[in-house]
Design a protein around this motif. Sequence first.
Motif, PDB file in Angstrom:
ATOM      1  N   VAL A   1      60.071  49.656 139.209  1.00  0.00           N
ATOM      2  CA  VAL A   1      58.705  48.937 139.818  1.00  0.00           C
ATOM      3  C   VAL A   1      58.017  48.253 138.796  1.00  0.00           C
ATOM      4  O   VAL A   1      57.323  48.856 138.043  1.00  0.00           O
ATOM      5  CB  VAL A   1      58.077  50.299 140.805  1.00  0.00           C
ATOM      6  CG1 VAL A   1      56.777  49.275 141.434  1.00  0.00           C
ATOM      7  CG2 VAL A   1      58.865  50.750 141.778  1.00  0.00           C
ATOM      8  N   PRO A   2      58.166  47.048 138.838  1.00  0.00           N
ATOM      9  CA  PRO A   2      56.961  46.000 137.775  1.00  0.00           C
ATOM     10  C   PRO A   2      55.430  46.366 138.283  1.00  0.00           C
ATOM     11  O   PRO A   2      55.152  46.931 139.300  1.00  0.00           O
ATOM     12  CB  PRO A   2      57.421  44.640 138.116  1.00  0.00           C
ATOM     13  CG  PRO A   2      58.327  44.670 139.437  1.00  0.00           C
ATOM     14  CD  PRO A   2      58.666  46.075 139.826  1.00  0.00           C
TER      15      PRO A   2
ATOM     16  N   VAL B   1      58.583  57.544 134.559  1.00  0.00           N
ATOM     17  CA  VAL B   1      58.448  56.981 133.347  1.00  0.00           C
ATOM     18  C   VAL B   1      57.856  55.382 132.976  1.00  0.00           C
ATOM     19  O   VAL B   1      58.225  54.936 133.890  1.00  0.00           O
ATOM     20  CB  VAL B   1      59.399  57.185 132.699  1.00  0.00           C
ATOM     21  CG1 VAL B   1      59.796  56.911 131.044  1.00  0.00           C
ATOM     22  CG2 VAL B   1      60.092  58.658 132.561  1.00  0.00           C
ATOM     23  N   LEU B   2      57.171  55.504 132.203  1.00  0.00           N
ATOM     24  CA  LEU B   2      56.545  54.203 131.807  1.00  0.00           C
ATOM     25  C   LEU B   2      57.408  53.462 130.828  1.00  0.00           C
ATOM     26  O   LEU B   2      57.509  53.935 129.655  1.00  0.00           O
ATOM     27  CB  LEU B   2      55.148  54.014 131.641  1.00  0.00           C
ATOM     28  CG  LEU B   2      54.465  52.865 131.412  1.00  0.00           C
ATOM     29  CD1 LEU B   2      54.308  51.998 132.737  1.00  0.00           C
ATOM     30  CD2 LEU B   2      53.132  52.653 130.958  1.00  0.00           C
ATOM     31  N   ASP B   3      58.133  52.142 130.873  1.00  0.00           N
ATOM     32  CA  ASP B   3      59.015  51.576 130.035  1.00  0.00           C
ATOM     33  C   ASP B   3      58.206  50.753 129.204  1.00  0.00           C
ATOM     34  O   ASP B   3      56.901  50.429 129.431  1.00  0.00           O
ATOM     35  CB  ASP B   3      60.237  51.114 130.751  1.00  0.00           C
ATOM     36  CG  ASP B   3      59.798  49.876 131.400  1.00  0.00           C
ATOM     37  OD1 ASP B   3      58.850  49.335 131.373  1.00  0.00           O
ATOM     38  OD2 ASP B   3      60.730  49.391 132.226  1.00  0.00           O
TER      39      ASP B   3
ATOM     40  N   GLN C   1      62.050  57.982 139.957  1.00  0.00           N
ATOM     41  CA  GLN C   1      63.170  58.777 140.730  1.00  0.00           C
ATOM     42  C   GLN C   1      62.577  58.999 142.211  1.00  0.00           C
ATOM     43  O   GLN C   1      61.391  59.761 142.191  1.00  0.00           O
ATOM     44  CB  GLN C   1      63.461  60.044 139.821  1.00  0.00           C
ATOM     45  CG  GLN C   1      64.088  59.742 138.412  1.00  0.00           C
ATOM     46  CD  GLN C   1      65.285  58.838 138.628  1.00  0.00           C
ATOM     47  OE1 GLN C   1      66.391  59.259 139.645  1.00  0.00           O
ATOM     48  NE2 GLN C   1      65.769  58.107 137.797  1.00  0.00           N
ATOM     49  N   VAL C   2      62.805  58.593 143.054  1.00  0.00           N
ATOM     50  CA  VAL C   2      62.527  58.742 144.504  1.00  0.00           C
ATOM     51  C   VAL C   2      63.543  59.329 145.366  1.00  0.00           C
ATOM     52  O   VAL C   2      64.785  59.410 145.120  1.00  0.00           O
ATOM     53  CB  VAL C   2      61.943  57.305 145.004  1.00  0.00           C
ATOM     54  CG1 VAL C   2      60.740  56.772 144.408  1.00  0.00           C
ATOM     55  CG2 VAL C   2      63.055  56.476 145.142  1.00  0.00           C
TER      56      VAL C   2
END
Length: 440
Positions: free
Chosen positions: A374-375, A395-397, A405-406
Amino acid sequence: MFERPKSGQQAVLVHLELPGADYASDRQEFIELAHAAGASVLSVIGGSRRQPDPGLFVGSGKAEEVAASVAEQQAELAIFNHDLSPSQERNLERLLKCRVVGRGGLILDIFAQRARSHEGKLQVELAQLQHMSTRLVRGWTHLERQRGGGIGLRGPGETQLELDRRMIRDRIATLKRHLEAVRGRRAENRRARQRNETPVVSLVGYTNAGKSSLFNALTADDSFASRQLFATLDTTIRKLSLPTVDQAVLADTVGFIRDLPHDLVAAFRATLEEAREADLLLHVIDVSDPERMARVEQVNEVLEAIGADTVPTLQVFNKIDLQPDRLPGIERDAQGRPHRVSVSALSVTGIGALREAIAERLTPDSHQAFSLRVPARAGRLRAQLFAHRAVRAEVLDDQGAFQLQVEMDYPRLRGLCEAAGVTPPPAPGEVEDWEREGVK
């Protein structure tokens, strides 16, 4: 010809037993309908026929019996528990020398008394005018007179009947425009709820099954509820608190009844669409009614007529306080899903179990795990996924996007992603298909 009286509540009721009908229950319901309309019942005349008489519905002998009863008791109207054609009503009025009302007209009169909101009054007026438009030629002698005489009015003129018909046509057109605007507002409200992913639960059921009392028990509302036919007509929507479901709304709709007039169903189209567009129907059934299964079939017929027969349904057996041997609780189908819940809206017994059953029915079976990127610009999508309690890990990339993870059903996840302009994850089985075809 006779001049029709304009008022009067002293009534003789006429109820015939026809093939396939339950005489006792239909007769009692008919009497309750007459009382609900405010009629003073002087007597009830019964009988049986294999099929209705084309001219008088009841046949000449029974019609003479009704005429004698009307004259003896000085009744002001005769009410028939059957749908009468315009010609049958006209012939009966000539013979009985009093107003004649069929079942459809009786129900319309009750609706006219019960309507409280502006929308409800418009709907009832439209149904009444549509019903009346086929029944103008009656015992009113003035309808044959021509409008003429006076400066500018001499000549062939226009009969009063033609004037009345034109005025009714014009008023019907105006009412339809107003109700179409109402329908548009309702549709916009529904779209807003859909955008917010708010599930809608709608109450349906035979009149006097306890829908409004159940509505109050589920929403802690104080909407009018009474043990009478068609106690409420106006649709009411309130928030519904459920376990495991963050937000939902409950809609209370008009009660159904056997042989609900077609004009009424058409006029209440905007209201009845709340049932057709719902995510789940609660079919409220009076468990103390010995004819409850026949009532269920009659409600199902109306649901089919308005296109709501495909909406998922949960049966609610209400009024178990009148049946001490029936315990509150959830009954499940062969797949283990809630199928029926027994409750008492009056004593608020079993309401907790009903909330759990509603929440379970609103929760899809096909929850699966997916990875989703999700941007940062799609913060609303992220918020919606958290609102659905679908996020299991986050997690933030390096690019500031959220790797989630949904766990939820795929059609709803894909719809949320597409609405947010985010590429949805592959549908279940797609990755395997690609690998099988050699696509990496």
